[in-house]
Design a protein around this motif. Sequence first.
Motif, PDB file in Angstrom:
ATOM      1  N   GLY A 190       0.776  -1.232   0.000  1.00 50.66           N
ATOM      2  CA  GLY A 190       0.000   0.000   0.000  1.00 50.66           C
ATOM      3  C   GLY A 190       0.802   1.273   0.000  1.00 50.66           C
ATOM      4  O   GLY A 190       0.384   2.253   0.631  1.00 50.66           O
ATOM      5  N   VAL A 191       1.957   1.312  -0.678  1.00 47.73           N
ATOM      6  CA  VAL A 191       2.758   2.526  -0.707  1.00 47.73           C
ATOM      7  C   VAL A 191       1.985   3.665  -1.365  1.00 47.73           C
ATOM      8  O   VAL A 191       2.033   4.810  -0.908  1.00 47.73           O
ATOM      9  N   LYS A 192       1.270   3.353  -2.438  1.00 48.36           N
ATOM     10  CA  LYS A 192       0.487   4.399  -3.111  1.00 48.36           C
ATOM     11  C   LYS A 192      -0.617   4.919  -2.196  1.00 48.36           C
ATOM     12  O   LYS A 192      -0.864   6.127  -2.125  1.00 48.36           O
ATOM     13  N   ASP A 193      -1.266   4.014  -1.473  1.00 50.40           N
ATOM     14  CA  ASP A 193      -2.302   4.437  -0.513  1.00 50.40           C
ATOM     15  C   ASP A 193      -1.691   5.273   0.605  1.00 50.40           C
ATOM     16  O   ASP A 193      -2.307   6.237   1.083  1.00 50.40           O
ATOM     17  N   TYR A 194      -0.488   4.906   1.026  1.00 48.37           N
ATOM     18  CA  TYR A 194       0.192   5.653   2.079  1.00 48.37           C
ATOM     19  C   TYR A 194       0.501   7.081   1.621  1.00 48.37           C
ATOM     20  O   TYR A 194       0.284   8.041   2.365  1.00 48.37           O
ATOM     21  N   ALA A 195       0.995   7.227   0.396  1.00 43.62           N
ATOM     22  CA  ALA A 195       1.268   8.560  -0.140  1.00 43.62           C
ATOM     23  C   ALA A 195      -0.018   9.368  -0.268  1.00 43.62           C
ATOM     24  O   ALA A 195      -0.044  10.584  -0.002  1.00 43.62           O
ATOM     25  N   HIS A 196      -1.092   8.705  -0.668  1.00 43.18           N
ATOM     26  CA  HIS A 196      -2.391   9.389  -0.773  1.00 43.18           C
ATOM     27  C   HIS A 196      -2.864   9.839   0.606  1.00 43.18           C
ATOM     28  O   HIS A 196      -3.425  10.934   0.758  1.00 43.18           O
ATOM     29  N   GLN A 197      -2.618   9.012   1.628  1.00 43.97           N
ATOM     30  CA  GLN A 197      -2.990   9.374   2.994  1.00 43.97           C
ATOM     31  C   GLN A 197      -2.241  10.619   3.450  1.00 43.97           C
ATOM     32  O   GLN A 197      -2.834  11.530   4.045  1.00 43.97           O
ATOM     33  N   ILE A 198      -0.934  10.674   3.177  1.00 48.70           N
ATOM     34  CA  ILE A 198      -0.147  11.847   3.558  1.00 48.70           C
ATOM     35  C   ILE A 198      -0.685  13.101   2.863  1.00 48.70           C
ATOM     36  O   ILE A 198      -0.801  14.168   3.485  1.00 48.70           O
ATOM     37  N   ALA A 199      -1.020  12.965   1.569  1.00 50.29           N
ATOM     38  CA  ALA A 199      -1.550  14.112   0.829  1.00 50.29           C
ATOM     39  C   ALA A 199      -2.843  14.622   1.458  1.00 50.29           C
ATOM     40  O   ALA A 199      -3.042  15.835   1.618  1.00 50.29           O
ATOM     41  N   GLU A 200      -3.713  13.713   1.836  1.00 54.17           N
ATOM     42  CA  GLU A 200      -4.976  14.123   2.461  1.00 54.17           C
ATOM     43  C   GLU A 200      -4.738  14.763   3.820  1.00 54.17           C
ATOM     44  O   GLU A 200      -5.434  15.715   4.200  1.00 54.17           O
ATOM     45  N   MET A 201      -3.743  14.267   4.552  1.00 53.42           N
ATOM     46  CA  MET A 201      -3.465  14.808   5.878  1.00 53.42           C
ATOM     47  C   MET A 201      -2.944  16.243   5.828  1.00 53.42           C
ATOM     48  O   MET A 201      -3.116  17.001   6.789  1.00 53.42           O
ATOM     49  N   ILE A 202      -2.318  16.636   4.714  1.00 53.14           N
ATOM     50  CA  ILE A 202      -1.861  18.031   4.602  1.00 53.14           C
ATOM     51  C   ILE A 202      -2.828  18.873   3.798  1.00 53.14           C
ATOM     52  O   ILE A 202      -2.506  20.004   3.400  1.00 53.14           O
ATOM     53  N   LEU A 204      -4.587  17.990   0.811  1.00 51.17           N
ATOM     54  CA  LEU A 204      -4.642  17.835  -0.637  1.00 51.17           C
ATOM     55  C   LEU A 204      -5.648  16.756  -1.012  1.00 51.17           C
ATOM     56  O   LEU A 204      -5.998  15.900  -0.202  1.00 51.17           O
ATOM     57  N   GLY A 205      -6.073  16.776  -2.251  1.00 52.66           N
ATOM     58  CA  GLY A 205      -7.022  15.780  -2.707  1.00 52.66           C
ATOM     59  C   GLY A 205      -6.365  14.483  -3.119  1.00 52.66           C
ATOM     60  O   GLY A 205      -6.982  13.419  -3.063  1.00 52.66           O
ATOM     61  N   SER A 206      -5.099  14.559  -3.548  1.00 49.13           N
ATOM     62  CA  SER A 206      -4.401  13.384  -4.029  1.00 49.13           C
ATOM     63  C   SER A 206      -2.898  13.631  -3.954  1.00 49.13           C
ATOM     64  O   SER A 206      -2.446  14.781  -3.879  1.00 49.13           O
ATOM     65  N   ASP A 207      -2.115  12.527  -4.012  1.00 51.55           N
ATOM     66  CA  ASP A 207      -0.665  12.687  -3.987  1.00 51.55           C
ATOM     67  C   ASP A 207      -0.137  13.302  -5.277  1.00 51.55           C
ATOM     68  O   ASP A 207       1.017  13.734  -5.338  1.00 51.55           O
ATOM     69  N   THR A 208      -0.959  13.352  -6.314  1.00 51.55           N
ATOM     70  CA  THR A 208      -0.545  14.019  -7.549  1.00 51.55           C
ATOM     71  C   THR A 208      -0.506  15.539  -7.394  1.00 51.55           C
ATOM     72  O   THR A 208      -0.035  16.232  -8.296  1.00 51.55           O
ATOM     73  N   GLU A 209      -0.998  16.056  -6.262  1.00 57.37           N
ATOM     74  CA  GLU A 209      -1.038  17.499  -6.030  1.00 57.37           C
ATOM     75  C   GLU A 209       0.118  17.991  -5.164  1.00 57.37           C
ATOM     76  O   GLU A 209       0.145  19.157  -4.771  1.00 57.37           O
ATOM     77  N   PHE A 210       1.086  17.120  -4.868  1.00 56.19           N
ATOM     78  CA  PHE A 210       2.224  17.533  -4.041  1.00 56.19           C
ATOM     79  C   PHE A 210       2.946  18.736  -4.653  1.00 56.19           C
ATOM     80  O   PHE A 210       3.282  19.697  -3.951  1.00 56.19           O
ATOM     81  N   LEU A 211       3.207  18.684  -5.960  1.00 57.66           N
ATOM     82  CA  LEU A 211       3.914  19.784  -6.614  1.00 57.66           C
ATOM     83  C   LEU A 211       3.145  21.083  -6.503  1.00 57.66           C
ATOM     84  O   LEU A 211       3.718  22.158  -6.281  1.00 57.66           O
ATOM     85  N   GLN A 212       1.832  21.015  -6.664  1.00 60.38           N
ATOM     86  CA  GLN A 212       1.016  22.224  -6.561  1.00 60.38           C
ATOM     87  C   GLN A 212       1.064  22.817  -5.155  1.00 60.38           C
ATOM     88  O   GLN A 212       0.898  24.028  -4.981  1.00 60.38           O
TER      89      GLN A 212
END
Length: 533
Positions: A190-202, A204-212
């Motif tokens: 679940g690495v992808k799910d983990y990254a998505h969780q971090i994005a939501e915790m800060i 964001l809607g998805s880990d694809t929005e980290f750069l934004q």
Amino acid sequence: MRSSWFHKLSLIFGPRPPRNWLLLCLVSVFLLIVLLGSSPPSAFDSASVSVRSDIYTNYRRLKEQAAGDYLELRNLVTNHVKDFDLCGKERENYVPCYNVSANLLAGFQNEEEFDRHCEIPRDQQHCLVRPPKDYKIPLTWPTCKDVIWSGNVKLTKDQFLSSGSMTKRLMLLEENQISFLSEDGMMIDGVKDYAHQIAEMIGLGSDTEFLQAGVRNVLDIGCGFGSFSAHLLSLKLMALCMAAYEPTGSQVQLALERGLPAITGNFISRQLPFPSLSYDMVHCTRCGIVWDDKEGLFLIEVDRVIRPGGYLVLTSPRSRQQGSSMDAKKGSMSTPFEEFTQKLCWNLLAQQEETFIWQKTADSQCSSSKRDNLPLCKGDDVQSYYQPLPHCVSGTASKRWIPIQKSSFGSLSSTELEVHGVNPEDFSEDMEFWRSALRNYWSLLSPLIFSDHPKRPGDEDPLPPYNMVRNVMDMSANYGGLNAAIMEAKKSVWVMNVVPISEHKTLPLILDRGFTGILHDWDGLLFPIRLVL
């Protein structure tokens, strides 16, 4: 029967052109050839309007130059290789300046024996470090990011399966291969799910929005098998894996085998080889660091390298214990960990199970009352190079104190360049130089770096997995122009930017562009990576 064009010429010149006319034509052609032959090469260059023609023009010259350089290098190697033998098997995992037994004899203890100590005198063995006995050439990029040869790393199957990292349930495709993907092509554990969780915790809607959100580069401490870093790399983020020296089973060696950015390093007693305000996020999953030990020096060092508005992500059972008091009612006793985060003006953004995320303040004038007994550092630490850990807060007076949400990516504005003392015109000229150089490099190397797919200079790059080149070490990176040109050209290659400590202080500029890099003393020390390319 005469053709129409011959008939028209006959009407103009008659059935037989005058001898004077033929002589004039011959003289004109001769003069034209002389003029073109004497024209400087720049005249042709200025007439060129095609990148493709520029590549073909330079290809032959570069190929001849490369052949000459190769012959010269072969002569040097032929004359000197006899002086170097293969190192003994005990030095298979040798990394310069990391020798636990020698450090113990020198009196280092309390885990400082695992730190980097280049000052200790030791026997200099001039030999070639041999690869593991069953070493094979890695698979082509990016396939090697997900599948590696098990014989290339000093880890057994049992060690893999018993690992406490996030990727412990590895699937062995064959006895000699290890895969970091499941049968359906998804990353395991679940690495992808983990990254998505971090994005939501800060927020964001998805880990694809980290750069934004301003997260461009990440320091992954104790990166395990590098799966989190590999996922971030697929999102166009630059994630640098950093792990402590290990005599066997090196996390860094495994990450490098996957083609991921990684260095050997820790900060038990000395600063990391980065200037202040270097990374947008620092990540640690079960990295084994007792963060509130040594009067909070580890937290202070992390605060030093995180940019304003950046994040610290901790995931481990210990972080659950450290954060347990944060959910308690007011008036309860707080932990030392919580007290240090308050002194550093960090804000706890979110907590989910074992994952905690703090955000560094964007206010350089954080209340001095919170920083009781925690002074501000004096001076400039841009050239900090494995110095002792200071008990003070760094970076608050720096002109580079810019929140990550307002930072640029890749290229810097004229205002940001002025902060680094760089002339915008010099910066633009450097960028143009590397654009041209990359085109020439790529056209020259194309027949070599694209396996199973012949490629002519100027043609489009074939799709993976044909690319044989995974990474490049720029030994004197200056402004990071080669890195920027590679990104601009959308080459699937990452760059380790190395800035010699004796040169201009450009590493902060490189890191501010969202790249990764490190300081190094090429004159006196070897690089802290045994295998990079």
